[in-house]
Write a protein that holds these residues in place. Structure first.
Motif, PDB file in Angstrom:
ATOM      1  N   ILE A  59       0.611  -1.417   0.414  1.00 30.59           N
ATOM      2  CA  ILE A  59      -0.665  -0.301  -0.082  1.00 30.59           C
ATOM      3  C   ILE A  59       1.058   1.631  -0.119  1.00 30.59           C
ATOM      4  CG2 ILE A  59      -1.572  -0.857   1.353  1.00 30.59           C
ATOM      5  CD1 ILE A  59      -0.998   0.740   3.596  1.00 30.59           C
ATOM      6  N   GLU A  60       0.256   2.443  -0.647  1.00 36.66           N
ATOM      7  CA  GLU A  60       0.979   3.526  -0.540  1.00 36.66           C
ATOM      8  C   GLU A  60       0.437   4.478  -0.444  1.00 36.66           C
ATOM      9  OE1 GLU A  60       4.255   5.930  -3.699  1.00 36.66           O
ATOM     10  OE2 GLU A  60       3.388   4.362  -3.896  1.00 36.66           O
ATOM     11  N   VAL A  61       0.329   5.388   0.382  1.00 37.88           N
ATOM     12  CA  VAL A  61      -0.335   6.928   0.785  1.00 37.88           C
ATOM     13  C   VAL A  61       0.049   8.165   0.681  1.00 37.88           C
ATOM     14  CG1 VAL A  61      -1.941   8.001   2.083  1.00 37.88           C
ATOM     15  CG2 VAL A  61      -2.058   5.710   2.420  1.00 37.88           C
ATOM     16  N   ARG A  62       0.183   8.883  -0.010  1.00 34.62           N
ATOM     17  CA  ARG A  62       1.003  10.686  -0.416  1.00 34.62           C
ATOM     18  C   ARG A  62      -0.224  11.534   0.104  1.00 34.62           C
ATOM     19  NH1 ARG A  62       5.761   9.915  -4.167  1.00 34.62           N
ATOM     20  NH2 ARG A  62       6.371   8.008  -4.229  1.00 34.62           N
ATOM     21  N   LYS A  63      -0.427  12.248   0.796  1.00 33.06           N
ATOM     22  CA  LYS A  63      -1.687  12.926   0.930  1.00 33.06           C
ATOM     23  C   LYS A  63      -1.183  14.595   1.902  1.00 33.06           C
ATOM     24  CE  LYS A  63      -6.210  13.045   0.602  1.00 33.06           C
ATOM     25  NZ  LYS A  63      -6.597  14.700   1.164  1.00 33.06           N
ATOM     26  N   SER A  64      -1.859  15.149   0.811  1.00 34.30           N
ATOM     27  CA  SER A  64      -1.870  16.479   1.548  1.00 34.30           C
ATOM     28  C   SER A  64      -3.412  16.832   2.687  1.00 34.30           C
ATOM     29  CB  SER A  64      -2.487  17.982   1.385  1.00 34.30           C
ATOM     30  OG  SER A  64      -2.270  18.725   1.728  1.00 34.30           O
ATOM     31  N   LEU A  65      -3.264  17.321   4.392  1.00 33.74           N
ATOM     32  CA  LEU A  65      -4.064  16.808   4.770  1.00 33.74           C
ATOM     33  C   LEU A  65      -4.660  18.768   5.015  1.00 33.74           C
ATOM     34  CD1 LEU A  65      -2.197  16.150   8.814  1.00 33.74           C
ATOM     35  CD2 LEU A  65      -3.277  14.347   6.285  1.00 33.74           C
ATOM     36  N   ALA A  66      -4.134  19.536   3.486  1.00 36.13           N
ATOM     37  CA  ALA A  66      -5.217  20.518   3.630  1.00 36.13           C
ATOM     38  C   ALA A  66      -6.561  20.482   3.719  1.00 36.13           C
ATOM     39  CB  ALA A  66      -5.053  21.640   2.037  1.00 36.13           C
ATOM     40  N   GLY A  67      -7.519  21.961   3.963  1.00 34.60           N
ATOM     41  CA  GLY A  67      -9.184  20.911   3.725  1.00 34.60           C
ATOM     42  C   GLY A  67      -9.357  20.121   5.802  1.00 34.60           C
ATOM     43  N   LEU A  68      -8.028  19.432   6.538  1.00 36.00           N
ATOM     44  CA  LEU A  68      -9.087  18.218   7.138  1.00 36.00           C
ATOM     45  C   LEU A  68      -9.395  19.521   8.562  1.00 36.00           C
ATOM     46  CD1 LEU A  68      -8.893  16.149   8.409  1.00 36.00           C
ATOM     47  CD2 LEU A  68      -6.645  16.462   9.387  1.00 36.00           C
ATOM     48  N   SER A 126       1.302  17.334   5.449  1.00 30.15           N
ATOM     49  CA  SER A 126       1.381  16.448   4.193  1.00 30.15           C
ATOM     50  C   SER A 126       1.774  14.779   4.739  1.00 30.15           C
ATOM     51  CB  SER A 126       2.210  16.755   2.601  1.00 30.15           C
ATOM     52  OG  SER A 126       3.507  16.885   3.293  1.00 30.15           O
ATOM     53  N   VAL A 127       1.260  13.877   4.720  1.00 27.78           N
ATOM     54  CA  VAL A 127       1.610  12.421   4.882  1.00 27.78           C
ATOM     55  C   VAL A 127       2.320  11.299   3.483  1.00 27.78           C
ATOM     56  CG1 VAL A 127      -0.127  12.703   7.078  1.00 27.78           C
ATOM     57  CG2 VAL A 127      -0.857  11.595   5.157  1.00 27.78           C
ATOM     58  N   LEU A 128       3.125  10.525   4.091  1.00 29.51           N
ATOM     59  CA  LEU A 128       3.549   9.624   3.051  1.00 29.51           C
ATOM     60  C   LEU A 128       3.483   8.358   4.318  1.00 29.51           C
ATOM     61  CD1 LEU A 128       5.223   8.055   0.793  1.00 29.51           C
ATOM     62  CD2 LEU A 128       7.122   9.305   2.152  1.00 29.51           C
ATOM     63  N   LEU A 129       2.882   7.340   3.217  1.00 30.67           N
ATOM     64  CA  LEU A 129       2.571   6.027   4.817  1.00 30.67           C
ATOM     65  C   LEU A 129       3.023   4.887   3.051  1.00 30.67           C
ATOM     66  CD1 LEU A 129       2.142   3.882   6.985  1.00 30.67           C
ATOM     67  CD2 LEU A 129       0.083   4.279   5.955  1.00 30.67           C
ATOM     68  N   ASN A 130       3.962   3.588   3.039  1.00 30.74           N
ATOM     69  CA  ASN A 130       3.712   2.601   2.369  1.00 30.74           C
ATOM     70  C   ASN A 130       4.541   1.478   3.404  1.00 30.74           C
ATOM     71  OD1 ASN A 130       6.590   2.422   1.983  1.00 30.74           O
ATOM     72  ND2 ASN A 130       6.698   4.927   1.415  1.00 30.74           N
ATOM     73  N   ALA A 131       3.035   0.419   3.331  1.00 31.51           N
ATOM     74  CA  ALA A 131       4.074  -0.925   3.855  1.00 31.51           C
ATOM     75  C   ALA A 131       3.925  -1.606   2.581  1.00 31.51           C
ATOM     76  CB  ALA A 131       2.843  -1.391   4.742  1.00 31.51           C
TER      77      ALA A 131
END
Length: 920
Positions: free
Chosen positions: A760-769, A779-784
């Motif tokens: 899995i891979e996630v590249r996401k901005s938290l804009a508008g949260l 922004s967050v980065l996650l991969n596993a």
């Protein structure tokens, strides 16, 4: 004046918001937000947001972008110190425009460019852009590449992809194969590339006709920057400390004056005039004495205080204009000087058939390693015009490693206390150069021709690997005695030199055909190309041992003196020590490999939703390794093989933002030169004998991938996928039965193997949260990745039948939170990286050994007969309470039962094996 200026600035207000496409909802990057009729403006960033600071008042705001209808917002009030929110959606302008030609240099290192490349890719690929590298603050390529999903780096050189070891992965630098600095396996020292020269890193995980056919886990493509926007000079200097090393006592040997540059100045080389063969069979006692006295007495070990690690880099970019041509140069010089010290505990157990468990030895190694790396990147690019570009790239690495090992412990099998010494210096010189051209042809520029010529050079030198074995009988306070003789495990000096040259030439022609419309995304593509490579290696080694000049009159007191005095010149003579070369012709070998590949492929966007690509690659490989047996009988190993490698990739677009990929391909894995040479090598650290196997065959791998990708915005990505690989004739390290206690590690072809997992891979901005603007800066980065594998070695009755693939990691996790405030020039991040360590065991029914262990671990291996209850209580209580628990008759299962113990259980016929690792 400063107070007034600060007060005035504080009274300004801000208009802030986002601008999106009315149809797709995506950010309109590059749009302009301005005060109507003025030049006061702000651009729309890659995340679709903008901020326009103005003095208090009421304004008319205009938002424009080429291809969109202009929007005007009258009477927008700006209050002092406050933020006014103004969001807009732009509608596409359908007015027909005249043809416009824009000429410029594509920027490939941005996050937007990378995401677009990943989205438009025809194969399964992951990557990191220069923008993301800057955010991560990683210093070099080794730190960068391990943040890509499913990728890990071992010892800064060995790349592991999807849990598969370095032998299954290929590294390309600017589309050219990188040379390896190791004799036994392929490796590329990623840490010699500073992150400042990296444009992007891509990891291809599915095959394609234009990609190299030798891959199992993936292909890593590292692109250095090849164009400069302007002239710049950067310099960085950093220091760092290591727990357990910095400012602690550190062991060193007798260093050469040039060690700080990464090479030996011939101080450690054999003295000039040393005979080609040093043996009592063809050399007089007087000559043997003379040779012994000329050898440097470099057996002393001294203690120093470890200084902090040092790293420095210098970067230069230059741009020139020569008539209509643009000439750019990027040069980088990087240097690192590091010290690392750690302790490794080793133990080996065996159980003779029907007998009781016996411990052979228990050692503790204190290892001190000083490493120096000097890297130079020097790239030129000439853009003759919009259609023709030529690039000349150069990479040079000089790597030096000086390791000192002090081993203490007991060898219960022989009945001795042991104190062993090792002084191991290696230097590596690596050069890689490529000349590449890209040419666009035809009236509609529908044909692209690329060609590359390359040359690689590798020199690996072990000028004087000194290892001494000293021992005394258990339970005594006798002085330690140096053990000498003609055996590999005895005290000796080892010299080796490797020279390798590689020449490469490749070319590709791509033709774009008009598709459903005139856009390039709907164009059909036809590709055809070739790749040729000629690699040659020359390896020479000598092993010089020590014997008694005479048995009757020998002065035995020499062997009980301190190690730095034993081999002093005065201790050589007819009735003292004599040198004696342990001659073995198989230590020298020559090898060459010729690879010729051709391929054809196509890309077919058959509809707005479906895109198909694929083709076939044919590789012919001719490999030859020439050596000799102990009796000087020639052994010439040659394998000629042609492999047809079809590949297929498909993409189904659910929408402009989401798609599904499916891929299948056939790839290969070929033996390394060293693996097919008979050359025997004593691995001091692992107390094992490494030998080659001339019967090794090329492995064939069948790959399948399925992945879903979702792109919320041009800079965001979410994906998840699964993969499966099946291996025929997988090449694995095996432990062969030996007449003595020294295990023989030998590569062999397995009957079958498989590897599967999920990513899995996630590249996401938290804009508008949240309701505040601060979330726009996060922004967050996650991969596993989770990987499982098994290899079947049941055809060899001496081996454990089933176990994981060598070097396979069960899981890899990367996570990061990034904060970036552009207005204040502030950047913060928190990152986490963890790699699961799978135990790699090789062995037979009597002796079983654990390899591939991380540093600072205790490795233990035992075997037992089926149905017996096994429990060890004594002998190692001082390390931990219970070393081995009861073993049940189960198939392979690996799990962590507590925070500090890993258990791996195997079953082979009537024997079950338990391996346990304790992390200090």
């Amino acid at each position: 004046m400063l107070l007034i200026s600060t007060w005035a600035t504080a009274q300004q207000g801000t208009i802030r918001g986002n601008v999106k496409d009315k149809k797709t909802g995506e950010a309109v990057i590059g749009a302009t937000v301005l005060v109507t009729g003025t030049i006061q403006a702000a651009p729309v960033g890659v995340d679709g947001t903008y901020a326009l600071e103005l003095a208090p008042g009421t304004y008319s705001i205009t938002i424009t972008n080429i291809g969109y209808k202009t929007q005007i917002f009258p009477s927008i009030a700006v209050a002092p110190g406050a933020t006014t929110t103004l969001n807009a959606t732009l509608e596409e302008n359908t007015t027909t425009l005249q043809e416009v030609t824009v000429t410029g240099q594509k920027q490939t290192g941005t996050e937007v460019a990378l995401i677009q490349d990943l989205k438009k890719s025809e194969v399964v690929v992951s990557g990191m852009s220069n923008d993301q590298i800057v955010k991560s603050l990683d210093r070099d390529a080794s730190e960068v590449v391990k943040r890509i999903p499913g990728v890990t780096i071992q010892n800064n050189a060995f790349v592991v992809i999807r849990g598969l070891s370095e032998r299954y992965n290929t590294v390309l630098l600017n589309d050219a194969l990188t040379p390896s600095a190791e004799t036994d396996t392929r490796s590329f020292s990623f840490d010699v590339l500073p992150s400042s020269v990296i444009d992007r890193i891509l990891v291809y995980k599915s095959g394609a006709p234009e990609l190299p056919g030798e891959m199992g886990g993936g292909i890593v493509k590292v692109y250095t920057k090849n164009s400069a926007i302007d002239n710049s000079t950067t310099f960085s200097l950093s220091g760092s400390g290591r727990a357990g090393t910095t400012f602690n006592s550190f062991m060193r040997g007798n260093n050469a004056p040039t060690d700080w540059l990464g090479f030996d100045n011939s101080q450690r080389a054999l003295p000039t005039g040393t005979p080609g063969v040093i043996s009592s069979d063809n050399t007089t006692p007087e000559q043997l004495t003379a040779v012994g006295r000329t050898l440097r007495n470099d057996w002393g070990m001294r203690s120093v205080t470890a200084r902090p690690d040092l790293r420095a880099s210098l970067g230069l970019t230059r741009r020139l204009t020569l008539g209509t041509a643009d000439l750019t140069n990027i040069t980088s010089v990087s240097y690192s000087n590091t010290l690392e010290q750690y302790t490794v505990s080793r133990a080996r157990y065996n159980q003779p058939s029907g007998g009781t468990i016996q411990r052979q030895f228990s050692y503790q190694d204190q290892q001190s390693t000083a490493g120096v790396r000097l890297g130079i990147v020097h790239n030129w690019a000439v853009r003759l015009n919009a259609r023709h570009k030529v690039e000349f790239r150069n990479l040079f690495n000089q790597i030096g490693a000086d390791q000192v090992v002090l081993r203490t412990g007991v060898n219960e099998a022989d009945g001795y206390d042991r104190r062993d010494y090792a002084f191991h210096y290696t230097s590596r010189s690596i050069y890689s150069g490529q000349l590449q051209g890209t040419h666009t042809l035809g009236a509609r520029e529908a044909t692209t021709v690329t060609w590359t010529g390359g040359y690689n050079y590798v020199n690996r030198n072990e000028p004087d690997f000194r290892r001494a074995r000293t021992q005394r009988e258990l339970g005594t306070e006798d002085p330690f005695r140096v053990s000498i003789g003609r055996e590999l495990v005895e005290t000796s000096r080892f010299y080796s030199d490797l020279q390798e040259n590689t020449y490469m030439l490749s070319g590709q022609l791509e033709r774009r055909l008009r598709g459903r419309d005139t856009t390039s995304t709907s164009a059909y593509k036809l590709r055809a190309g070739f790749y040729t490579e000629r690699k040659s290696r020359d390896f020479n080694a000598r092993l010089i041992g020590f014997v008694r000049g005479t048995e009757n009159g020998f002065d035995n007191s020499i062997l009980t003196r301190p190690i730095e005095q034993v081999f002093a010149p005065e201790n050589f003579g007819p009735e003292k020590l004599q040198v004696d070369e342990v001659r073995n012709p198989s230590r020298n070998y020559t090898a060459d490999n010729t690879l010729i590949a051709g391929y054809v492929g196509t890309t077919a966007p058959i509809s707005d939703k479906v895109n198909l690509s694929g083709g076939v690659r044919i590789e012919y490989n001719d490999r030859q390794v020439n050596t000799a047996t102990l009796g000087d009988e020639p052994v010439n190993t040659r394998e000629k093989r042609t492999i047809v490698m079809p590949s297929f990739n498909s993409t189904y677009n659910f929408s402009l933002r989401s798609l599904l990929r499916a891929a299948a391909s056939v790839t290969a894995n070929r033996p390394e030169f060293r693996e097919q040479a008979l050359y025997p090598y004593y691995d001091f650290n692992n107390t094992a004998l490494i030998i080659g196997n001339p019967q090794l065959k090329t492995a064939t791998i069948y790959n399948a991938d399925l992945r879903y990708e979702f792109y919320p915005s041009p800079t965001e990505m979410l994906s998840g996928g699964i993969f499966y690989k099946h291996f025929n004739d997988a090449i694995e390290q095996t432990q062969q039965p030996a007449s003595g206690s020294l295990p023989n590690i030998k590569p062999a072809n397995a009957d079958a193997a498989y590897d599967y997992g999920a990513e899995i891979e996630v590249r996401k901005s938290l804009a508008g949260l949240g309701k505040t603007d601060i979330w726009n800066r996060f922004s967050v980065l996650l991969n596993a990745s989770i990987i499982r594998s098994r290899v079947d070695l049941s055809s060899d009755s001496s081996q454990i039948a089933r176990r994981p693939l060598q070097g396979q990691s069960p899981y890899v996790v990367n996570a990061g939170v990034f904060y970036q405030d552009t207005d204040r020039g502030l950047q913060l991040n928190v990152q986490y990286n963890v790699v699961g360590k799978r135990i790699f065991l090789v062995g037979n029914r009597d002796i079983f050994t654990i390899y591939e262990m991380p540093r600072n671990v205790l490795d233990i291996a035992v075997t037992k007969s089926l149905g017996e209850r096994l429990e060890i209580k004594g002998g190692i209580q001082d390390v931990f309470n219970q070393a081995v628990r009861q073993v049940q008759d189960v198939d392979f299962d690996a799990k962590i039962t507590s925070a500090d113990r890993d258990f791996a259980r195997y079953r082979r016929g009537q024997y079950t094996t338990l391996g346990l690792v304790y992390r200090f």
